[in-house]
Each structure stands twice: as structure tokens, then as C-alpha cells.
Design a protein around this motif. Structure first.
Motif, short mmCIF file in Angstrom:
data_model
loop_
_atom_site.label_atom_id
_atom_site.label_comp_id
_atom_site.label_asym_id
_atom_site.label_seq_id
_atom_site.Cartn_x
_atom_site.Cartn_y
_atom_site.Cartn_z
N TRP A 237 0.91 -1.20 -0.16
CA TRP A 237 -0.11 0.01 0.07
C TRP A 237 0.84 1.17 0.16
CZ3 TRP A 237 -4.27 2.23 -1.34
CH2 TRP A 237 -4.67 3.57 -0.77
N ALA A 238 2.10 1.10 0.63
CA ALA A 238 2.88 2.28 0.57
C ALA A 238 3.29 2.77 -0.77
CB ALA A 238 4.21 2.03 1.58
N ASP A 239 3.47 1.78 -1.61
CA ASP A 239 3.71 2.16 -3.08
C ASP A 239 2.73 3.26 -3.47
OD1 ASP A 239 5.43 0.19 -2.40
OD2 ASP A 239 5.61 -0.52 -4.34
N VAL A 240 1.54 2.98 -3.36
CA VAL A 240 0.67 4.11 -3.82
C VAL A 240 1.02 5.39 -3.40
CG1 VAL A 240 -1.91 4.67 -3.78
CG2 VAL A 240 -1.21 2.14 -3.88
N GLY A 241 1.34 5.61 -2.21
CA GLY A 241 1.75 6.72 -1.53
C GLY A 241 3.16 7.40 -2.41
N ALA A 242 4.03 6.27 -2.52
CA ALA A 242 5.29 6.85 -3.28
C ALA A 242 5.14 7.08 -4.59
CB ALA A 242 6.41 5.53 -3.03
N VAL A 243 4.15 6.40 -5.17
CA VAL A 243 3.82 6.65 -6.70
C VAL A 243 3.37 8.26 -6.63
CG1 VAL A 243 2.16 6.15 -8.58
CG2 VAL A 243 3.76 4.51 -7.42
N GLY A 244 2.35 8.25 -5.67
CA GLY A 244 1.78 9.80 -5.64
C GLY A 244 3.00 10.83 -5.41
N TRP A 245 3.57 10.56 -4.27
CA TRP A 245 4.56 11.84 -4.24
C TRP A 245 5.60 11.89 -5.18
CZ3 TRP A 245 9.28 10.87 -0.62
CH2 TRP A 245 10.11 12.23 -0.73
N LEU A 246 6.41 10.72 -5.55
CA LEU A 246 7.44 10.85 -6.40
C LEU A 246 7.00 10.91 -7.84
CD1 LEU A 246 9.78 8.51 -4.46
CD2 LEU A 246 9.84 11.04 -4.44
N VAL A 247 6.16 9.69 -8.28
CA VAL A 247 5.68 9.86 -9.82
C VAL A 247 5.12 11.06 -10.09
CG1 VAL A 247 4.90 8.58 -11.41
CG2 VAL A 247 6.30 7.18 -9.76
N ASP A 248 4.03 11.33 -9.48
CA ASP A 248 3.19 12.29 -9.68
C ASP A 248 4.00 13.75 -9.56
OD1 ASP A 248 0.43 11.73 -10.68
OD2 ASP A 248 0.89 10.36 -8.84
#
Ligand code: FAQ
Length: 311
Positions: free
Chosen positions: A117-128
């Protein structure tokens, strides 16, 4: 003749005004824009998969509703961008065909798995976050329809980035294992996010042309540096680390020094050899085939309406 048209085109670019769909443009400009806008559109559509993976397992109803809205926004961005590409004289059908037969690309970043689930956070923060740094200057791109599409897309991207950051912030305030899960996600997404900006300037084939035409406003390395500088402060507020022991402030340059991502890995992922390339394309192909009946029904309905005798 062409000379006068070329002179007019050059003057519009020089004056920082917009080229519009009906204006004359050099064939290379048209082709370069189709390439970039299509790649961008495909990225939005393929980019729905890594996060879509967590919709059914979001930790609460509220998180699920937010994630659903975000993934839907990405579909919207994709359609918006296909429409912008269509103004250059290519059809959506052709564009989708080129994604499916591998002639056009999508961003390397979406070939990495979302393991927790933390990957959803990391995608939002870093990828977006990386997407915003890359796309804000595109709001000033010389091609009108692309520039205007970017304005709305960037507004939505900043909401996406904040939701990712907030997921990580919540985990970082949680139990030790939640904090460790957040750190692990950042460790895995950091370098792939740096690679999103493309090869280093010295190896970038399109940058010089695209910058002269004011499609791109900053080089790949210039934007990558801006992203690094932005993330350092945000990571410290989270109380989490960026996984780079070389990261330090360089007062002379006025920027953070950092370790470059592995560009050989980027090239491998672009060539189709990333961890999830096959899965992403298979999924997209299946979704396209399973949606054939919708396209056929819509076309049949449009034909029927067109043939109807007005009352
Ligand atoms: N992945 O000469 P350059 C999002 C290719 S954000 C794959 O430097 P250019 C939001 C490049 O195409 C992601 N290929 O190229 C979201 C070229 O190959 P070609 C999408 C890459 O165009 C978040 C070759 O390498 N954003 O979707 C990559 O001047 C979360 C040489 O490179 C955009 O597309 C890469 N990372 O600069 C959605 C932004 N990097 O075409 C869902 C618009 C390079 O000759 C969830 N695009 N290549 O065969 C751009 O700004 C530019 O196209 C760059 C590349 C900066 C990506």
C-alpha cells in the motif's frame, strides 16, 4: 511559398506565441509533437495499472474513494491528450494501434510493480511529483492544444501528489512496521522516478530540437535537478530518507548533488525488459479486445443516427 510560411512559423515561435492546428508547421515539428503527446497519453493509460492494482485492497473506504478518483483522472488525462494529438492529423485508432504494436512508447516508470500500500503513496509523491516538475513548463509549450491540456492536467496532478504525500505522512506517523513500509517504498521508487526525466542531456536525441521549437523549455537534467532539490525538503518533513548517500547541498552550484539513476537500466526498461512490461501490455491488449463491442455499438449507433431522416 514554403519560405514565407516557414518565416511566419519561426516568428510565432520567436515571439512566444502559439502554433494552432490549422497553422502551417514543419513536418518534423508535427511528427515530434505526435511522438511526445502520444507517448504522454499512453503513459496515462498504462499508468492506471500500477495503482489500479490497489483499488480493491485500499485500507479504508475513504482511501478507496480517493484512489478511484485519481485513477479515473488518469483515464481522463489520457483521453484529453489523445484529443490533443488528433489535432495534428492522426486518429486515436492509429495512436492506440501504435501503442499495441510497440511502435510508440510509454513512460518507463509504469513498468515497476506496486508491492505494498505504501507504493501508492510513493507513486503519488514521487511519480506525480516528477510528472508535475516535467509538465508545468509544458503549459508554455509552443503548440496551443498541448499547452492548454497541460494546464488542467497539472492542477489535477498536484492533487494526486498531495494525496500520495499524505499516505506516506500517515504511515510515517504510524507503527514501526508502517514506517518501514513507507521507507521501503521510497527506496524502490526513488531512482526509477529520477529516470522518468529521460537520458542525460548528452544522450538526449530530441532535446535540442524540441527546445529550439519551445516544445520543451528545460533539458532533462535541468528538470531532474529541480525535482531532487524539491524532494529533499519534503522527505525531511516526512522524517524519511531518500536512498542516496551522496545527496548533499552544494553551495557553489546552489543545488543538491545526487547520484544519477542507472541509465542502462532505463534503456533496458524502454526496450521492454523491465519487471512488468509484459504484464502491462498484455493487460492493455486484453482490455482493448474486451472493449471492442463498446466501440462497435457506439459506431453503429452513430451511423443509425446519421441515417435518420429529420422529422
Ligand atoms: N520512458 O531525446 P529524449 C504521467 C525515450 S507522467 C520511456 O530525451 P524527449 C502521470 C524518448 O521517448 C509520464 N521512454 O526524448 C501519471 C526517446 O525515444 P524515441 C509521462 C523514454 O522526448 C502519474 C528517447 O528515450 N509524461 O504519465 C523516457 O526529448 C502517475 C530519447 O530521449 C510525459 O510523457 C522514459 N522515462 O524527452 C500517470 C511527459 N525518457 O521517442 C499515472 C511528456 C526518454 O525517440 C500515474 N514528455 N525516453 O523512440 C516529455 O517531457 C519528454 O518526452 C521526455 C523525454 C522528458 C519524457
Amino acid at each position: 511559398g514554403d519560405n514565407r510560411l516557414q518565416g511566419y512559423f519561426d516568428a510565432v515561435i520567436e515571439a512566444d506565441q502559439k502554433i494552432e492546428p490549422r497553422d502551417w508547421m514543419p513536418e518534423e515539428y508535427r511528427r515530434g509533437l505526435i511522438r511526445q503527446i502520444a507517448q504522454h497519453a499512453h503513459s496515462e493509460i498504462i499508468g492506471m495499472q500500477p495503482e489500479g492494482n490497489w483499488i480493491s485492497r485500499a485500507p479504508s473506504l475513504k482511501r478507496k474513494a480517493i484512489l478511484l478518483a485519481k485513477v479515473q483522472d488518469e483515464a481522463g488525462h489520457g483521453l484529453y491528450l489523445y484529443a490533443a494529438a488528433e489535432t495534428l492529423g492522426i486518429s486515436r485508432e492509429e495512436l492506440v494501434g501504435m501503442l499495441l504494436n510497440g511502435r510508440q512508447k510509454y513512460s518507463s516508470i509504469f513498468n515497476y510493480p506496486t508491492l505494498t500500500w505504501a507504493d501508492v503513496g510513493a507513486v503519488g509523491w514521487l511519480v506525480d511529483g516528477a510528472a508535475i516538475v516535467n509538465q508545468v513548463p509544458l503549459c508554455r509549450c509552443s503548440y496551443g492544444p498541448y499547452a492548454r491540456a497541460m494546464i488542467r492536467i497539472c492542477k489535477e496532478e498536484s492533487f494526486h501528489q498531495r494525496q500520495g504525500y499524505e499516505i506516506l505522512y500517515t504511515l510515517a506517523q504510524g507503527t514501526d512496521s508502517q514506517k518501514a513500509m513507507a521507507q521501503d517504498a521510497i527506496n524502490r521508487w526513488w531512482y526509477p522516478s529520477l529516470a522518468m526525466f529521460g537520458p542525460p542531456d548528452s544522450d538526449s536525441t530530441h532535446s535540442e530540437r524540441s527546445m529550439a521549437w519551445k516544445i520543451k523549455r528545460f533539458s532533462n537534467d535541468g528538470l531532474r535537478q529541480r525535482f531532487v532539490d524539491m524532494c529533499v525538503q519534503q522527505a525531511s518533513v516526512l522524517g524519511l530518507e531518500l536512498p542516496d548517500p551522496e545527496l548533499r547541498w552544494n553551495a557553489e552550484r546552489g543545488h543538491y548533488d545526487y547520484t544519477e539513476p542507472d541509465y542502462d537500466e532505463l534503456m533496458q526498461v524502454i526496450k521492454g525488459n523491465g519487471p512488468c512490461n509484459r504484464q502491462r501490455m498484455e493487460h492493455r491488449r486484453r482490455a482493448h479486445e474486451e472493449g471492442a463491442w463498446v466501440r462497435e455499438a457506439a459506431a453503429a449507433y452513430a451511423a443509425k443516427r446519421a441515417a435518420r431522416v429529420p422529422e
